[in-house]
Design a protein around this motif. Structure first.
Motif, mmCIF file in Angstrom:
data_model
loop_
_atom_site.group_PDB
_atom_site.id
_atom_site.type_symbol
_atom_site.label_atom_id
_atom_site.label_comp_id
_atom_site.label_asym_id
_atom_site.label_seq_id
_atom_site.Cartn_x
_atom_site.Cartn_y
_atom_site.Cartn_z
ATOM 1 N N PHE A 143 0.857 -1.182 0.000
ATOM 2 C CA PHE A 143 0.000 0.000 0.000
ATOM 3 C C PHE A 143 0.895 1.234 0.000
ATOM 4 O O PHE A 143 1.888 1.283 0.739
ATOM 5 N N ASP A 144 0.538 2.189 -0.804
ATOM 6 C CA ASP A 144 1.324 3.412 -0.997
ATOM 7 C C ASP A 144 2.493 3.099 -1.923
ATOM 8 O O ASP A 144 3.158 2.075 -1.765
ATOM 9 N N ASP A 145 2.743 3.988 -2.841
ATOM 10 C CA ASP A 145 3.806 3.716 -3.800
ATOM 11 C C ASP A 145 5.155 4.129 -3.235
ATOM 12 O O ASP A 145 5.773 5.099 -3.676
ATOM 13 N N VAL A 146 5.595 3.377 -2.252
ATOM 14 C CA VAL A 146 6.871 3.643 -1.594
ATOM 15 C C VAL A 146 8.023 3.517 -2.581
ATOM 16 O O VAL A 146 7.931 2.801 -3.567
ATOM 17 N N ASP A 147 9.111 4.223 -2.295
ATOM 18 C CA ASP A 147 10.205 4.220 -3.261
ATOM 19 C C ASP A 147 10.879 2.860 -3.376
ATOM 20 O O ASP A 147 11.379 2.502 -4.436
ATOM 21 N N ILE A 167 7.498 -4.584 -6.134
ATOM 22 C CA ILE A 167 6.222 -4.720 -5.434
ATOM 23 C C ILE A 167 5.060 -4.051 -6.158
ATOM 24 O O ILE A 167 5.118 -2.882 -6.519
ATOM 25 N N THR A 168 4.033 -4.827 -6.369
ATOM 26 C CA THR A 168 2.769 -4.278 -6.860
ATOM 27 C C THR A 168 2.124 -3.552 -5.694
ATOM 28 O O THR A 168 2.067 -4.079 -4.588
ATOM 29 N N PHE A 227 14.856 1.778 2.281
ATOM 30 C CA PHE A 227 15.076 0.617 1.424
ATOM 31 C C PHE A 227 16.463 -0.008 1.595
ATOM 32 O O PHE A 227 16.734 -1.070 1.051
ATOM 33 N N ALA A 228 17.313 0.635 2.381
ATOM 34 C CA ALA A 228 18.683 0.143 2.524
ATOM 35 C C ALA A 228 18.734 -1.295 3.033
ATOM 36 O O ALA A 228 19.569 -2.086 2.604
ATOM 37 N N THR A 229 17.831 -1.634 3.917
ATOM 38 C CA THR A 229 17.864 -2.986 4.480
ATOM 39 C C THR A 229 17.010 -3.957 3.675
ATOM 40 O O THR A 229 16.970 -5.149 3.980
#
Lengths: 335, 335
Positions: free
Chosen positions: A271-275, A284-285, B276-278
């Motif tokens: 959920f949420d378009d995280v980087d 990840i979809t 996202f580093a980990t």
DNA sequence: TTGTAAGCGTTATCAG
DNA sequence: CTGATAACGCTTACAA
């Protein structure tokens, strides 16, 4: 150091006019003799005069400021909203006072008190879980408010996600891939948006004649552990949807934890378009929330209500989420 | 709707005292007759009186507000700083006006004008690249300022990272792993912190008797491409350090791009402890900036200067970065 | 100890 | 078309 700044009176004297004439000139008043206007502008430039907004606010009873109270500031969802709010407010000539309540009703009360005493013209609020709407209504003390992301009470403008549809969409997508057992993970399941998303997930599962499995926890460290546990407990569990950016992070970690213990493919939709969505393997979809629209609409709604002549009808902006299909859901497509 | 709120005068009348007595009572003035104080407090409660901060500001010439102007709001480094600033300001009873300049000098000028007219007491500023310090000094018009992350001019307080040391440390670490060719990637190399970090990287390379290879670009999409190109052009290039969270993202993508074209291991050290580093494989070793300290120190410094009696000596807080060792640098250690 | 009055910088009102 | 004047709500002399 800062020798007190020039006032309208200083400008008036230098231009050889009255103070109110200067004021009119500034506010683009009706008809000034061009020659007079010329003199005033010259005086303003010479003195480096700039109107005192504090005095204006006191006199006019309006501060041209909107208060923004969010649970957190650094959470990517909120920080993207704040970014939009600031930009949109600036564009329209409004100013933003930013506060956070850390999901605490008590802290929220304090922050609303700050806004009351600051006499901000309006408020954008994502209420803390457990807020008593009637209490908040009193605390707002008549300040127009736009509820963002979570509801306040019928009677105020809202900007919200179509939470159920969003979660249903994700669940459906996973069901479409043939997954029968699908779990749903979130921390703080008492928070409105998560309640709704859980309902959406459940509705989709029920419609498919399947049972649901909720993975809940108080915080995200525990959620990671709980998700790992769930996966170990049910070897047939092969798909998870998460309900927020933080939950997505925890679930990715949990899946990785379990994978390290032995081969195991687990599909997921975040959920949420995280980087990090495009960085992990598989990408990840996710269910993407339109954060720009959240911020933009909230400001637009509030400003409209603050500047309206006649009462505008109540506005409920229900924003649609978008499924950004990548690979983690089982789709072949690769970013 | 909002029938105009009670004022000190209303309270005074109800309590049967003078306005100034109410004011004194509020401000915890010296000696009030207990009985009078009692009556005033009762009147305040009954009327729901709350002081008007706008009037206070006009009268007192101080707004109890600090202006915060950052390049962006949603960038994780800045949003973490903002979070801290808001919390620390709230804790100390100050209020935050948040603005962004999007790295544009023109926009920065506009925002500083907003702060001037709002009569904020002080400013926390991360100046836009290309800012003329003398110009900014004029635009601040005597408002105390704390420069955060980028320098303004000697003569104002600063809160900055030890940028050179940070980049040197990362480079050294890679050198220690035996890498001879190490590239350094960043977008917007004109931005101060990146200039410094580049210098640190170069110093470390020079000290080791090695040449340097800079991978530069105007934006992060191009940086990804440029890094990919560099890797393809020099097959012996096996290590990269990146100079910001955004650059780290781009470099990870570039390495992945190249890897997809054929087996190729590239070590890297990122900048900023991005979430996202980990998550990526291998976990990214990063240079971590103490964002809490940035926010905390900036507010502490500014408030100190705003409330000081005698002039405090200039403060330059140079914060040390920390190397968070994970796996991407070549270390065996796995998170 | 407490009240009265002046004034912070603007702008709306109302005469001229 | 323009200028004096009176608030806006508060606090700080200065008196009492």
């Amino acid at each position: 150091m800062r020798s007190s700044r020039p006032t309208v009176l200083d400008v008036a004297r230098l231009a050889g006019v009255g103070a109110s004439t200067v004021s009119r000139c500034l506010r683009g008043g009706p008809h000034l003799r061009p020659e007079v206007q010329e003199r005033i502008l010259r005086a303003i430039a010479e003195l480096g005069y700039e109107p005192n907004e504090v005095a204006r606010s006191l006199r006019g009873g309006r501060t041209n400021t909107i208060g923004v109270v969010f649970p957190h500031i650094a959470n990517t969802f909120f920080s993207l909203c704040i970014q939009q709010i600031e930009q949109e407010a600036t564009r329209r000539g409004w100013t933003v006072m930013l506060l956070s309540h850390q999901e605490s009703v008590a802290q929220q009360s304090k922050q609303l008190a700050v806004l009351r005493r600051s006499r901000v013209d309006g408020v954008i609020l994502t209420p803390a879980p457990g807020s008593d709407p009637e209490q908040v209504r009193k605390e707002l003390h008549g300040m127009p408010v736009v509820a963002l992301d979570r509801p306040l009470w019928t009677g105020v403008d809202h900007v919200m996600l179509r939470n159920r549809e969003a979660a249903e969409m994700a669940t459906q997508h996973l069901l479409g891939h043939g997954y029968g057992e699908i779990a749903c993970a979130t921390a703080s399941p008492e928070i409105y948006s998560f309640v709704e998303r859980i309902a959406g997930y459940r509705a989709a599962m029920a419609r498919a004649g399947l049972g649901d499995e909720l993975i809940l926890a108080e915080d995200y460290t525990r959620l990671r552990a709980a998700a790992g546990e769930a996966l170990r407990r049910r070897p047939t569990l092969r798909a998870i949807i998460s309900l927020s950016n933080m939950a997505t992070f925890a679930v990715v970690q949990a899946i990785r934890d379990v994978k390290h213990e032995g081969e195991r493919e687990v599909a997921m939709i975040g959920f949420d378009d995280v980087d990090f969505a495009t960085l992990v393997e598989p990408a990840i979809t996710v269910v993407r929330q339109p954060t720009e629209a959240f911020g933009h609409e909230a400001v637009a709604l509030l400003v409209q209500r603050l500047t309206e002549e006649a009462a505008t009808p109540l506005q409920q902006r229900l924003l649609a989420a978008e499924l950004v299909v990548r690979a983690s859901c089982g789709c072949a497509y690769r970013d």
